[in-house]
Scaffold this active site. Structure first.
Site, PDB file in Angstrom:
ATOM      1  N   VAL A  68      66.900  19.713  47.366  1.00 58.92           N
ATOM      2  CA  VAL A  68      66.721  19.967  45.931  1.00 58.92           C
ATOM      3  C   VAL A  68      67.679  21.056  45.474  1.00 58.92           C
ATOM      4  O   VAL A  68      68.305  20.956  44.411  1.00 58.92           O
ATOM      5  CB  VAL A  68      65.267  20.355  45.613  1.00 58.92           C
ATOM      6  CG1 VAL A  68      65.133  20.796  44.155  1.00 58.92           C
ATOM      7  CG2 VAL A  68      64.323  19.195  45.878  1.00 58.92           C
TER       8      VAL A  68
ATOM      9  N   ARG B  88      68.390  32.093  53.190  1.00 58.67           N
ATOM     10  CA  ARG B  88      67.901  33.003  54.220  1.00 58.67           C
ATOM     11  C   ARG B  88      69.070  33.597  55.011  1.00 58.67           C
ATOM     12  O   ARG B  88      70.117  32.972  55.146  1.00 58.67           O
ATOM     13  CB  ARG B  88      66.951  32.258  55.165  1.00 58.67           C
ATOM     14  CG  ARG B  88      65.605  31.925  54.540  1.00 58.67           C
ATOM     15  CD  ARG B  88      64.733  31.179  55.512  1.00 58.67           C
ATOM     16  NE  ARG B  88      65.289  29.855  55.826  1.00 58.67           N
ATOM     17  CZ  ARG B  88      64.715  28.983  56.637  1.00 58.67           C
ATOM     18  NH1 ARG B  88      63.579  29.284  57.236  1.00 58.67           N
ATOM     19  NH2 ARG B  88      65.268  27.810  56.862  1.00 58.67           N
ATOM     20  N   ASP B  89      68.858  34.792  55.547  1.00 61.65           N
ATOM     21  CA  ASP B  89      69.870  35.408  56.402  1.00 61.65           C
ATOM     22  C   ASP B  89      70.094  34.532  57.627  1.00 61.65           C
ATOM     23  O   ASP B  89      69.146  34.025  58.224  1.00 61.65           O
ATOM     24  CB  ASP B  89      69.402  36.804  56.830  1.00 61.65           C
ATOM     25  CG  ASP B  89      69.098  37.688  55.639  1.00 61.65           C
ATOM     26  OD1 ASP B  89      70.041  38.195  55.029  1.00 61.65           O
ATOM     27  OD2 ASP B  89      67.901  37.832  55.300  1.00 61.65           O
TER      28      ASP B  89
ATOM     29  N   TYR C 189      58.032  24.905  43.083  1.00 68.97           N
ATOM     30  CA  TYR C 189      57.907  23.498  43.476  1.00 68.97           C
ATOM     31  C   TYR C 189      57.769  23.322  44.982  1.00 68.97           C
ATOM     32  O   TYR C 189      57.774  22.190  45.486  1.00 68.97           O
ATOM     33  CB  TYR C 189      59.102  22.696  42.952  1.00 68.97           C
ATOM     34  CG  TYR C 189      60.438  23.037  43.582  1.00 68.97           C
ATOM     35  CD1 TYR C 189      60.949  22.250  44.615  1.00 68.97           C
ATOM     36  CD2 TYR C 189      61.185  24.124  43.145  1.00 68.97           C
ATOM     37  CE1 TYR C 189      62.173  22.557  45.191  1.00 68.97           C
ATOM     38  CE2 TYR C 189      62.403  24.427  43.719  1.00 68.97           C
ATOM     39  CZ  TYR C 189      62.899  23.641  44.736  1.00 68.97           C
ATOM     40  OH  TYR C 189      64.114  23.947  45.311  1.00 68.97           O
ATOM     41  N   GLY C 190      57.633  24.438  45.703  1.00 71.03           N
ATOM     42  CA  GLY C 190      57.438  24.385  47.147  1.00 71.03           C
ATOM     43  C   GLY C 190      56.973  25.726  47.658  1.00 71.03           C
ATOM     44  O   GLY C 190      56.986  26.729  46.937  1.00 71.03           O
TER      45      GLY C 190
ATOM     46  N   TRP D 138      55.671  19.195  40.315  1.00 73.80           N
ATOM     47  CA  TRP D 138      55.567  18.185  41.369  1.00 73.80           C
ATOM     48  C   TRP D 138      56.080  16.876  40.778  1.00 73.80           C
ATOM     49  O   TRP D 138      55.527  16.354  39.829  1.00 73.80           O
ATOM     50  CB  TRP D 138      54.116  18.054  41.831  1.00 73.80           C
ATOM     51  CG  TRP D 138      53.897  17.092  42.952  1.00 73.80           C
ATOM     52  CD1 TRP D 138      54.759  16.745  43.941  1.00 73.80           C
ATOM     53  CD2 TRP D 138      52.692  16.359  43.208  1.00 73.80           C
ATOM     54  NE1 TRP D 138      54.182  15.833  44.804  1.00 73.80           N
ATOM     55  CE2 TRP D 138      52.910  15.587  44.366  1.00 73.80           C
ATOM     56  CE3 TRP D 138      51.445  16.288  42.558  1.00 73.80           C
ATOM     57  CZ2 TRP D 138      51.934  14.744  44.897  1.00 73.80           C
ATOM     58  CZ3 TRP D 138      50.474  15.448  43.097  1.00 73.80           C
ATOM     59  CH2 TRP D 138      50.718  14.693  44.255  1.00 73.80           C
TER      60      TRP D 138
ATOM     61  N   TYR E  91      49.159  15.201  52.855  1.00 70.54           N
ATOM     62  CA  TYR E  91      49.816  15.149  51.554  1.00 70.54           C
ATOM     63  C   TYR E  91      48.757  14.999  50.459  1.00 70.54           C
ATOM     64  O   TYR E  91      47.679  14.433  50.690  1.00 70.54           O
ATOM     65  CB  TYR E  91      50.793  13.969  51.512  1.00 70.54           C
ATOM     66  CG  TYR E  91      51.867  14.092  50.454  1.00 70.54           C
ATOM     67  CD1 TYR E  91      52.818  15.095  50.510  1.00 70.54           C
ATOM     68  CD2 TYR E  91      51.917  13.207  49.371  1.00 70.54           C
ATOM     69  CE1 TYR E  91      53.802  15.219  49.543  1.00 70.54           C
ATOM     70  CE2 TYR E  91      52.893  13.318  48.395  1.00 70.54           C
ATOM     71  CZ  TYR E  91      53.828  14.329  48.477  1.00 70.54           C
ATOM     72  OH  TYR E  91      54.791  14.452  47.514  1.00 70.54           O
TER      73      TYR E  91
ATOM     74  N   MET F  72      57.730  26.932  51.306  1.00 69.63           N
ATOM     75  CA  MET F  72      58.178  26.799  52.695  1.00 69.63           C
ATOM     76  C   MET F  72      57.798  27.996  53.556  1.00 69.63           C
ATOM     77  O   MET F  72      57.615  27.866  54.765  1.00 69.63           O
ATOM     78  CB  MET F  72      59.688  26.571  52.730  1.00 69.63           C
ATOM     79  CG  MET F  72      60.120  25.213  52.200  1.00 69.63           C
ATOM     80  SD  MET F  72      61.857  24.854  52.498  1.00 69.63           S
ATOM     81  CE  MET F  72      62.660  26.070  51.448  1.00 69.63           C
TER      82      MET F  72
ATOM     83  N   ASN G  62      64.605  14.050  45.200  1.00 66.96           N
ATOM     84  CA  ASN G  62      65.185  15.393  45.077  1.00 66.96           C
ATOM     85  C   ASN G  62      66.078  15.566  43.848  1.00 66.96           C
ATOM     86  O   ASN G  62      65.920  16.548  43.107  1.00 66.96           O
ATOM     87  CB  ASN G  62      65.931  15.746  46.358  1.00 66.96           C
ATOM     88  CG  ASN G  62      64.996  15.878  47.543  1.00 66.96           C
ATOM     89  OD1 ASN G  62      63.880  16.374  47.406  1.00 66.96           O
ATOM     90  ND2 ASN G  62      65.433  15.421  48.702  1.00 66.96           N
TER      91      ASN G  62
END
Length: 367
Positions: free
Chosen positions: A188, A208-209, A277-278, A303, A86, A280, A159
């Site tokens: 979030v 996502r599918d 902000y991410g 952030w 982190y 993934m 969040n």
């Protein structure tokens, strides 16, 4: 970071301790409060370094308070801290946990902002919420009303605050304006849907599918989502039908990156803003040059930890944000994501579940 000093007196794996004992300190006998805390002394990928230990607490000073922790979630950022990946890392020995809610049990003689019985949440990351009690400076805490749900209070400070700030700080949005986001079923993302609905904003939500798309879309729409589409649908047919009903988005929120982030960016109106902000997908954000040249799209990053630190001295701003979110919790406009409560002594179950993909968030219950 929490400004407190804790003295370890005994390592006791699996032991849960509340209260304290009378001990001789500086020639005087006084009651020394102790707590059980989840402590780690090194970083590592296996997370086996986390141990439950009994710690003595320092005496409450004139500007400090003692609180008992009530509940604390286990978030991916907590795991990243223990692994050493982190962006901010506490000094060793470190107590795990960045988020949670506690009840004030004792206040220093010059503390005017808090009273015994108040519920509080940490201002900053690195507080170390995975413990039964703590002593800290009163300025390290924000108050939350005790008439909101325990789970709502325990999960309000990361969040929902992230969603709240992104909806307020990057575009001057008015009721009827449109926000588009990917990762819409994340914690979030769910907060964005609910807060945006409360503020009168329309939301286009990308997921996502997946085989259970219809069930997920119905769940998000029940929270207030206006539209829920998959990445494949957006890539293949675009937003043409949707944009006949709502204005083109002025604000895009990206927590995925890669192609998904590029699709969000390409969907924005001229002069819009994409906030990342991410990441993934762990892939670079795809940025079409024409969006920057001809549409003047702004790219921003966010952030929550850094925002809080930048505004650390503005207690009113910090408290007013939490107050606004707690008001939404109280009025039913905002609800926490699906949570699984775990007794504190069974903390390893919560850690293991958080490491695994697509698991509901675990919350440690200290009492």
């Amino acid at each position: 970071m929490m400004r407190s000093v804790l003295v370890r007196v005994l390592q006791a794996p699996g032991m849960l301790v509340l209260g304290g004992a009378h001990r001789w300190v500086a020639g005087h006998c006084r009651h020394v409060h102790s707590c059980s805390a989840l402590v780690y002394r090194r970083h590592g990928p296996d997370l086996e370094q986390l141990r439950m230990e009994q710690w003595d607490l320092p005496a409450v000073g004139k500007h400090s308070v003692r609180l008992r922790m009530l509940a604390a979630p286990v978030n991916p950022a907590d795991i990243n801290m223990m692994q050493g990946t982190y962006p901010i890392l506490p000094e060793f020995p470190a107590v795990g946990g960045n988020e949670g809610v506690g009840e004030v049990m004792e206040v220093g003689c010059e503390v005017g902002s808090l009273r015994v019985g108040d519920w509080v949440v940490p201002v900053d990351a690195g507080f170390g919420t995975w413990r039964t009690e703590a002593v800290c400076d009163a300025t390290d805490l924000l108050s939350v009303p005790s008439d909101v749900s325990l789970m709502g209070a325990a999960t309000v400070s990361v969040n929902p605050c992230t969603a709240y700030r992104m909806l307020h700080d990057f575009q001057h949005l008015k009721p009827g304006d449109t926000v588009i986001q990917n990762g819409a079923n994340s914690a979030v993302g769910q907060a964005v849907i609910q807060i945006a609905a409360a503020l009168g904003f329309r939301t286009i939500n990308i997921v996502r599918d997946r085989p259970n798309y219809e069930a997920l879309a119905a769940e998000l729409k029940a929270m207030g989502a206006d539209y829920v589409i998959t990445e494949e649908q957006l890539h293949s047919i675009g937003l043409g039908n949707i944009l006949q009903e709502v204005p083109k988005p002025r604000l895009g929120l990206n927590c995925v990156g890669g192609l998904s982030g590029g699709l969000v960016l390409s969907s924005l109106v001229s002069g819009g803003t994409l906030v990342t902000y991410g990441g993934m997908a762990k892939k670079p954000l795809q940025i079409p040059a024409k969006s920057l040249i001809f549409k003047n799209i702004s790219l921003k990053g966010f952030w929550m930890t850094q925002w809080k630190r930048n505004h650390r001295t503005d207690a009113h701003l910090l408290q007013s944000m939490v107050d606004a979110l707690c008001s939404m919790l109280r009025e039913g406009q905002l609800s926490p994501p699906a949570l699984v409560p775990i007794p504190f002594q069974h903390y390893r179950q919560a850690i293991q579940a958080t490491v695994q993909a697509r698991q509901r968030k675990r919350v440690l219950l200290m009492q």
